[in-house]
Design a protein around this motif. Structure first.
Motif, mmCIF file in Angstrom:
data_model
loop_
_atom_site.group_PDB
_atom_site.id
_atom_site.type_symbol
_atom_site.label_atom_id
_atom_site.label_comp_id
_atom_site.label_asym_id
_atom_site.label_seq_id
_atom_site.Cartn_x
_atom_site.Cartn_y
_atom_site.Cartn_z
ATOM 1 N N GLY A 54 0.814 -1.212 0.000
ATOM 2 C CA GLY A 54 0.000 0.000 0.000
ATOM 3 C C GLY A 54 0.847 1.261 0.000
ATOM 4 O O GLY A 54 1.949 1.291 0.534
ATOM 5 N N GLN A 55 0.276 2.302 -0.605
ATOM 6 C CA GLN A 55 1.012 3.554 -0.717
ATOM 7 C C GLN A 55 1.208 4.221 0.646
ATOM 8 O O GLN A 55 2.281 4.740 0.950
ATOM 9 N N ILE A 56 0.156 4.177 1.489
ATOM 10 C CA ILE A 56 0.242 4.835 2.796
ATOM 11 C C ILE A 56 1.430 4.301 3.576
ATOM 12 O O ILE A 56 2.204 5.053 4.161
ATOM 13 N N PHE A 57 1.559 2.970 3.558
ATOM 14 C CA PHE A 57 2.629 2.366 4.342
ATOM 15 C C PHE A 57 3.992 2.848 3.873
ATOM 16 O O PHE A 57 4.847 3.235 4.669
ATOM 17 N N TRP A 58 4.205 2.869 2.554
ATOM 18 C CA TRP A 58 5.535 3.227 2.060
ATOM 19 C C TRP A 58 5.834 4.710 2.193
ATOM 20 O O TRP A 58 6.957 5.094 2.519
ATOM 21 N N VAL A 59 4.805 5.529 1.960
ATOM 22 C CA VAL A 59 5.030 6.968 2.125
ATOM 23 C C VAL A 59 5.403 7.263 3.584
ATOM 24 O O VAL A 59 6.368 7.974 3.864
ATOM 25 N N SER A 60 4.642 6.676 4.522
ATOM 26 C CA SER A 60 4.935 6.962 5.927
ATOM 27 C C SER A 60 6.248 6.311 6.362
ATOM 28 O O SER A 60 6.968 6.851 7.198
ATOM 29 N N THR A 61 6.569 5.152 5.755
ATOM 30 C CA THR A 61 7.847 4.523 6.077
ATOM 31 C C THR A 61 9.011 5.391 5.602
ATOM 32 O O THR A 61 9.985 5.607 6.330
ATOM 33 N N LEU A 62 8.887 5.918 4.378
ATOM 34 C CA LEU A 62 9.944 6.798 3.868
ATOM 35 C C LEU A 62 10.062 8.053 4.725
ATOM 36 O O LEU A 62 11.168 8.501 5.039
ATOM 37 N N ASN A 63 8.900 8.602 5.135
ATOM 38 C CA ASN A 63 8.927 9.750 6.040
ATOM 39 C C ASN A 63 9.673 9.416 7.326
ATOM 40 O O ASN A 63 10.448 10.213 7.845
#
Lengths: 279, 340
Positions: A54-63
């Protein structure tokens, strides 16, 4: 480590700790894994796969990685010279400096975080101080940015960084440096070729400490970050109330744990390698 | 010795549950001055009337707390105050006891806030507020707020999709009666457009008001209670009731509650007009039961100031819990991407 054996009475010594960990850490962790990896009692990787792609997971992980890395780097840049100074200071100074580093540590994180709000906001202390130099400066705000989150976290993390490092620096004998200098090394060369390599294991354990603590930070990015650049802990919290079961939040937790474990393994290997210089 | 200690440890959870008597219920709410107001308006009068003890507890995250208790089969609460959206979601999951509408009288309460196993309790509103010292022109409504040319100031909005998308649905002046069902694509597009002018997406009431009071932003959304209190204390803030997003908290009896019959009676009292009329004396929250304004407990002047007075209800839009109960999971990813 290999020829380490346990006598019966040893269990009495660390039994309580193991029991405590088992009840308060391993058991809940197993429960989290169970929530993440089962659907209606059957083993299933659907949830964790959906979350992981999921996009949410990766965006927040990168953050999270971005924030954590900047915190570790800046803490190291500030903390290393500070620890060095303390380790080289006279006993009285060393004691005073340690006290000063520890002092903010006794104030609650929340209070210190709100103090940063007062400092960084538009009409805050920082801007007012800058106005003394540039009177007609247009008001700017440093609050509600990633930089604000980073500053707040570096402040909280500094003692966690300085003390493990200091412990290892204090065990480095000054005779080594004197020996290097008597062999003709300039102080700066002596520092880089003798002192710094010897302090590396301590440096790495400090890095590990700060990294592990920073990954799960929640309050500071919320209060200072202005809701932008959501970190993984915020997304986990949202998922808890959003979904009817714990599977999504548990999956995220599990993935976070996995990534932390990978980072920890790499850093530990580096620390072991650095340690070999002592043998 | 060790055995003895383990025996005591094993018994202690039993000892704790024994405290809950048959003539007592435990009510959980959000704590702080809000819970003080609930205690004075509802808990104390009800306890006195029914001759029972009302013990209190605090929620930590809301619906998730109830979920944990119900799924873990250790329900400690008999009556819980959560948000209406959470009530809709929780009802779908079957987390609550059905309400007995022979005991609970729902007349006077908006039909959208009456579920099979939950009922509206109190109103609060998300209103447009501004700093009165700001040099920027003051937006009078959400249409102004979304007009970045006419109003180039700094803004803040809540990091809550339901409230903020309801606001965005009024960006081109849509009348409060026409907001629902929300055109989500349009609302998202409006927010995307406004995003460069948003300084912060707030996540707590304190943060919302501090942003405005400290001039960190010129205007933004804020919960009516906190901003009204600040204004009364002389802070340089003001707000408008027009276009406010009315939001309800609701009451539920968690499935398997130990004293559910008594909780039902207490709940019936909590939503009754005469106790509802107590609320404005203690908090900026409004009664959910419009009949509270017919009890004679509130003077005309007092009633006019209440956020949910019949007059003020017309100027605001009710955040439709059913709409969000149906849509929230699907839009969460879009929301996260928006506030990045």
């Amino acid at each position: 480590m290999g020829n380490f054996t346990l006598a019966k009475q040893d269990f009495l010594l660390f039994g309580p700790a193991i029991l405590l960990l088992a009840v308060l850490c391993y058991w809940p962790l197993a429960w989290v894994a169970l929530q993440a990896l089962t659907v209606k009692g059957e083993l299933s990787f659907t949830t964790i796969a959906t979350v992981a792609t999921g996009q949410i997971f990766w965006v927040s992980t990168l953050n999270t990685i971005y924030l954590t890395t900047s915190v570790v780097l800046i803490t190291a840049l500030v903390g290393y010279p500070l620890a060095y100074l303390v380790s080289q200071a006279s006993p009285l100074w060393s004691y005073t400096l340690k006290f000063l580093i520890l002092f903010p540590f006794w104030t609650s994180t929340l209070v210190r975080t709100y103090a940063w709000v007062v400092i960084l906001q538009r009409d805050g202390l920082l801007v007012n101080a800058m106005r003394m130099v540039v009177p007609d400066m247009t008001p700017v705000s440093f609050l509600n940015t990633r930089a604000a989150s980073t500053i707040g976290m570096v402040h909280i993390m500094l003692p966690f960084f300085v003390f493990p490092l200091l412990a290892s620096m204090e065990s480095i004998k000054r005779d080594y440096l004197r020996a290097a200098e008597s062999l003709g090394a300039k102080p700066i060369i002596a520092f880089w070729t003798v002192f710094f390599p010897l302090s590396l294991p301590g440096l790495l354990s400090s890095v590990i400490m700060v990294l592990m603590l920073s990954i799960g930070f929640y309050i500071i990015p919320i209060v200072l970050g202005g809701g932008k650049g959501a970190v993984i802990s915020m997304v986990i919290e949202k998922s808890l109330s959003l979904y009817p079961d714990w599977a999504v939040a548990s999956s995220m937790g599990l993935l976070l744990l996995l990534m932390s474990a990978v980072a920890l393994t790499i850093l530990n290997a580096l620390a072991n390698k650095a340690q070999s210089i002592w043998r | 010795m060790l055995k003895k200690m383990m025996f005591v440890a094993a018994l202690s959870p039993l000892a704790m549950t024994a405290v809950a008597h048959a003539d007592s219920i435990t009510v959980a709410a959000w704590g702080g001055s809000y819970q003080d107001a609930l205690r004075a308006s509802f808990f104390e009068p009800t306890a006195k009337e029914l001759g029972i003890t009302i013990a209190e507890d605090n929620l930590s995250t809301g619906l998730a707390d109830i979920r944990l208790q119900v799924q873990g089969k250790s329900v400690r609460w008999d009556l819980v105050d959560i948000s209406a959206e959470e009530c809709v979601a929780g009802e779908k999951e079957g987390l609550f006891e059905p309400l007995d509408y022979n005991i609970v009288k729902s007349d006077g309460i908006d039909k959208r806030l009456v579920g099979k196993s939950w009922i509206g309790f109190v109103y609060y509103s998300v209103v447009l507020a501004h700093n009165t010292n700001s040099k920027e022109a003051t937006p009078k409504n959400w249409k102004d707020f979304f007009d970045t040319k006419g109003f180039p100031g700094r803004r803040s909005l809540g990091n809550f999709p339901s409230e903020t998308l309801t606001i965005a649905a009024m960006a081109d002046g849509t009348h409060v009666d026409k907001v629902y069902p929300i055109d989500l694509d349009k609302a998202f597009a409006k927010l995307e457009e406004l995003k460069p002018n948003i300084t912060a997406w707030w996540s707590s009431g304190t943060q919302a008001t501090n942003l405005i009071m400290d001039n960190e932003v010129d205007y933004g959304s804020s919960w009516n209670g906190r901003i009204a209190t600040l204004k009364a204390s002389g802070a340089p803030v003001d707000w408008v009731v027009e276009g406010g997003v009315l939001n309800a908290d609701c009451l539920v009896i968690p499935k398997g509650a130990k004293n559910k019959d008594l909780a039902m009676k207490a709940l019936a009292r909590f939503v009754s007009p005469d106790l509802q009329a107590n609320l404005p004396k203690h908090a900026a929250n409004g009664p959910v039961n419009v009949k509270a304004f017919e009890t004679g407990k509130l003077t005309r002047e007092e009633a006019a100031k209440v956020i949910s007075s019949p007059e003020n209800l017309k100027k605001q839009v009710l955040l439709d819990p059913q709409f969000w109960g149906d849509n929230i999971v699907g839009i969460q990813a879009r929301w996260q991407n928006l506030v990045q």
